[in-house]
Design a protein around this motif. Structure first.
Motif, PDB file in Angstrom:
ATOM      1  N   ALA A  15       2.313   8.784  -5.329  1.00 57.18           N
ATOM      2  CA  ALA A  15       1.944   7.558  -6.038  1.00 57.18           C
ATOM      3  C   ALA A  15       2.422   7.637  -7.472  1.00 57.18           C
ATOM      4  N   GLU A  16       2.834   6.498  -8.006  1.00 53.16           N
ATOM      5  CA  GLU A  16       3.230   6.449  -9.407  1.00 53.16           C
ATOM      6  C   GLU A  16       1.990   6.600 -10.280  1.00 53.16           C
ATOM      7  N   SER A  64      -4.416  12.451  -3.016  1.00 50.85           N
ATOM      8  CA  SER A  64      -5.140  12.516  -1.750  1.00 50.85           C
ATOM      9  C   SER A  64      -6.308  11.532  -1.799  1.00 50.85           C
ATOM     10  N   VAL A  65      -6.291  10.549  -0.900  1.00 58.77           N
ATOM     11  CA  VAL A  65      -7.335   9.524  -0.852  1.00 58.77           C
ATOM     12  C   VAL A  65      -7.709   9.289   0.601  1.00 58.77           C
ATOM     13  N   ASP A  66      -9.004   9.312   0.868  1.00 58.25           N
ATOM     14  CA  ASP A  66      -9.512   9.062   2.223  1.00 58.25           C
ATOM     15  C   ASP A  66      -8.819   9.938   3.267  1.00 58.25           C
ATOM     16  N   GLY A  69       0.533   3.735  -0.642  1.00 59.07           N
ATOM     17  CA  GLY A  69      -0.283   4.557   0.238  1.00 59.07           C
ATOM     18  C   GLY A  69      -1.767   4.253   0.076  1.00 59.07           C
ATOM     19  N   TYR A  70      -2.105   3.592  -1.022  1.00 56.21           N
ATOM     20  CA  TYR A  70      -3.487   3.185  -1.263  1.00 56.21           C
ATOM     21  C   TYR A  70      -3.858   1.897  -0.510  1.00 56.21           C
ATOM     22  N   LYS A  71      -2.886   1.252   0.131  1.00 54.54           N
ATOM     23  CA  LYS A  71      -3.080  -0.121   0.613  1.00 54.54           C
ATOM     24  C   LYS A  71      -4.329  -0.291   1.471  1.00 54.54           C
ATOM     25  N   HIS A 119      -6.731   5.001  10.131  1.00 50.00           N
ATOM     26  CA  HIS A 119      -7.311   5.236   8.811  1.00 50.00           C
ATOM     27  C   HIS A 119      -8.773   5.632   8.952  1.00 50.00           C
ATOM     28  N   VAL A 120      -9.209   6.559   8.088  1.00 53.39           N
ATOM     29  CA  VAL A 120     -10.571   7.075   8.163  1.00 53.39           C
ATOM     30  C   VAL A 120     -11.599   5.978   7.933  1.00 53.39           C
TER      31      VAL A 120
END
Length: 253
Positions: A128-129, A120-122, A166-168, A202-203
């Motif tokens: 994610a690997e 979970s990010v932002d 998903g981190y992009k 995106h947040v």
């Protein structure tokens, strides 16, 4: 004289009778004694037989008790053996369970190293690997330490290695911040713009527009900065970044 002889005769008869009577009494006494002795002998024989039988019974009882004692001892030995085997089996089961647990933990650990996991990010959750997650967090930690050049290199490499991650958007946002800190404003503008345009939900999108306007101000492009701030206020009117944008817009010449 005649009378005397008669007396003598009577006396003799009396003596003879008494003698016979005594003899008769002696025979009775002997028979009684013999009967008594016979009874005593019979009683002694019976007592001896009963004593012998009692001794035999006692001997048999002692043998039975000895056999029972031996059986009890044998059972105790068997129980001790079984107890030892049970303890050994329990230890064996414990060792097997421990080994299985170690194997399971080892397998789980290896799987965690190669299988994607939920992160979970932002405000977003995605798979994610492990290496992907590790690289992103390492780059972010470098940025937070103020090592902006290394952070820029790390985030640039990350976005190229994981273009569909998903981190992009988060990675591009922090990459742009590192570039801003290094005064590479043009590169920062491009990356902030990409975040806001490619991922407007995106947040970090409102912050990206605000930071983009800051870069444009640094580039002496007030016109572009004004438009960016106006777009921010229009697209995200309730955001904290919009409040800041209104203040800066009022001061922007």
């Amino acid at each position: 004289m005649k009378t005397f002889r008669l007396f003598i005769a009577v006396a003799a008869c009396v003596l003879a009778f008494n003698a016979n009577a005594a003899l008769f009494e002696d025979d009775e006494a002997r028979r009684a004694i013999l009967d008594l002795r016979q009874k005593v002998d019979v009683s002694q024989q019976r007592t001896t037989e009963e004593l012998r039988k009692s001794n035999e019974d006692n001997a048999q009882l002692r043998r039975s008790l000895l056999d029972l004692s031996n059986q009890i001892e044998s059972l105790r030995n068997e129980m001790a053996t079984l107890r030892g085997q049970n303890e050994q089996l329990t230890r064996g089961i414990t060792d097997v369970q421990r080994t299985q647990k170690d194997i399971t933990q080892g397998v789980d650990e290896r799987l965690r190293k190669v299988e994607p996991s939920k992160v979970s990010v932002d405000g977003r959750e995605f798979a994610a690997e492990p290496a992907e997650k590790q690289e992103f967090e390492a780059a972010l930690a470098t940025l937070r330490k103020g090592d902006f050049a290394v952070a820029q290199t790390s985030f640039t490499a990350f976005t190229k290695r994981y273009p569909q991650s998903g981190y992009k958007s988060s990675a591009l946002f922090w990459l742009a911040n590192a570039q801003y800190a290094l005064r590479d404003y043009k590169s920062a503008v491009n990356n902030f713009r990409t975040v806001a345009s490619a991922d407007p939900e995106h947040v970090r999108a409102p912050e990206a527009l605000l930071s983009m306007a800051n870069c444009q101000v640094e580039l002496k492009d007030a016109k572009s900065a004004r438009k960016t701030l106006e777009d921010l206020i229009k697209a995200y009117p309730q955001s904290e970044a919009a409040s800041v944008a209104k203040e800066r817009l009022s001061k922007l010449k």
